[in-house]
Structures are given as structure tokens and as C-alpha cells.
Write a protein that holds these residues in place. Structure first.
Motif, mmCIF file in Angstrom:
data_model
loop_
_atom_site.group_PDB
_atom_site.id
_atom_site.type_symbol
_atom_site.label_atom_id
_atom_site.label_comp_id
_atom_site.label_asym_id
_atom_site.label_seq_id
_atom_site.Cartn_x
_atom_site.Cartn_y
_atom_site.Cartn_z
ATOM 1 N N ASN A 2 0.831 -1.192 0.000
ATOM 2 C CA ASN A 2 0.000 0.000 0.000
ATOM 3 C C ASN A 2 0.876 1.256 0.000
ATOM 4 O O ASN A 2 0.553 2.238 -0.659
ATOM 5 C CB ASN A 2 -0.932 -0.010 1.203
ATOM 6 N N SER A 48 -10.649 15.305 3.683
ATOM 7 C CA SER A 48 -11.472 14.104 3.466
ATOM 8 C C SER A 48 -12.565 13.906 4.507
ATOM 9 O O SER A 48 -13.706 13.599 4.143
ATOM 10 C CB SER A 48 -10.586 12.860 3.395
ATOM 11 N N THR A 54 -13.063 8.828 2.020
ATOM 12 C CA THR A 54 -12.018 8.076 2.691
ATOM 13 C C THR A 54 -10.671 8.592 2.210
ATOM 14 O O THR A 54 -10.516 8.928 1.031
ATOM 15 C CB THR A 54 -12.122 6.570 2.375
ATOM 16 N N THR A 57 -4.783 7.164 2.059
ATOM 17 C CA THR A 57 -3.928 6.287 2.857
ATOM 18 C C THR A 57 -4.645 5.017 3.305
ATOM 19 O O THR A 57 -3.998 4.067 3.720
ATOM 20 C CB THR A 57 -3.403 7.026 4.095
ATOM 21 N N SER A 58 -5.947 4.994 3.214
ATOM 22 C CA SER A 58 -6.692 3.791 3.591
ATOM 23 C C SER A 58 -6.671 2.738 2.494
ATOM 24 O O SER A 58 -7.126 1.625 2.696
ATOM 25 C CB SER A 58 -8.143 4.147 3.933
ATOM 26 N N ASP A 60 -8.145 3.150 -0.497
ATOM 27 C CA ASP A 60 -9.247 3.369 -1.434
ATOM 28 C C ASP A 60 -8.818 4.398 -2.469
ATOM 29 O O ASP A 60 -8.605 5.559 -2.157
ATOM 30 C CB ASP A 60 -10.495 3.872 -0.709
ATOM 31 N N SER A 65 -11.323 10.391 -3.460
ATOM 32 C CA SER A 65 -10.080 10.498 -2.701
ATOM 33 C C SER A 65 -8.932 10.974 -3.577
ATOM 34 O O SER A 65 -8.044 11.695 -3.109
ATOM 35 C CB SER A 65 -9.731 9.155 -2.052
#
Length: 89
Positions: A2, A48, A54, A57-58, A60, A65
Motif C-alpha cells: 500500500n 477528506s 475516505t 492512505t486507507s 481506497d 479520494s
């Protein structure tokens, strides 16, 4: 994995932001990545939640985003230009 995607997407967003702000020729790829990642992080934590999106960094990578992260990169680049040159553009 990620983290690597955030760096790649941040670099692309930083490059696009530098093209919008017309500073692409003055900064290298390293500053594009830094501006894109830091702008995406700041926008993800500040803007956000206000918009109900979201953060990037999550993990998504939806259009909302990405737009928020792009906006954060443009704002951060304008702040960097203000301190470096004394003007936004």
C-alpha cells in the motif's frame, strides 16, 4: 504494498499539480513525489473527513479520494511557491 502505491499515485498527482501550477520545469521528480505524497496525506487528514471521503492512505483509490489528494497537492505546491518565489505562480 500500500505504501508503494501511495508513493506512485502521489508522484503522479504531484506531477499533475506541478503542470497545473506551471512549475514542472523548475522541480524534479523527487519534489513532485514529495509534494504529491505530503499533499495527499494532509488533504486526506484535513479535507477528506469534511467531505465524507475516505483518505487515500486507507487504500481506497476512488475518484473522490484522488481529487481530494490532487487538491491537497495543488495547495501545497502553491504554499511552496509562495515561500520560494514570493508568489503563488
Amino acid at each position: 504494498m500500500n505504501f508503494l502505491l501511495i508513493i506512485i499515485v502521489g508522484g503522479i498527482l504531484g506531477w499533475l499539480a506541478s503542470m497545473v501550477m506551471r512549475t514542472d520545469g523548475q522541480q524534479g521528480i523527487f519534489l513532485n513525489i514529495v509534494v504529491g505524497v505530503v499533499g495527499a496525506l494532509l488533504a486526506g487528514f484535513i479535507i477528506s473527513p469534511l467531505l465524507g471521503q475516505t483518505p487515500i492512505t486507507s487504500g481506497d483509490f476512488d475518484i473522490g479520494s484522488l481529487l481530494v489528494s490532487f487538491l491537497g497537492a495543488v495547495v501545497l505546491l502553491a504554499i511552496v511557491n509562495l515561500f520560494r518565489r514570493g508568489s503563488v505562480r
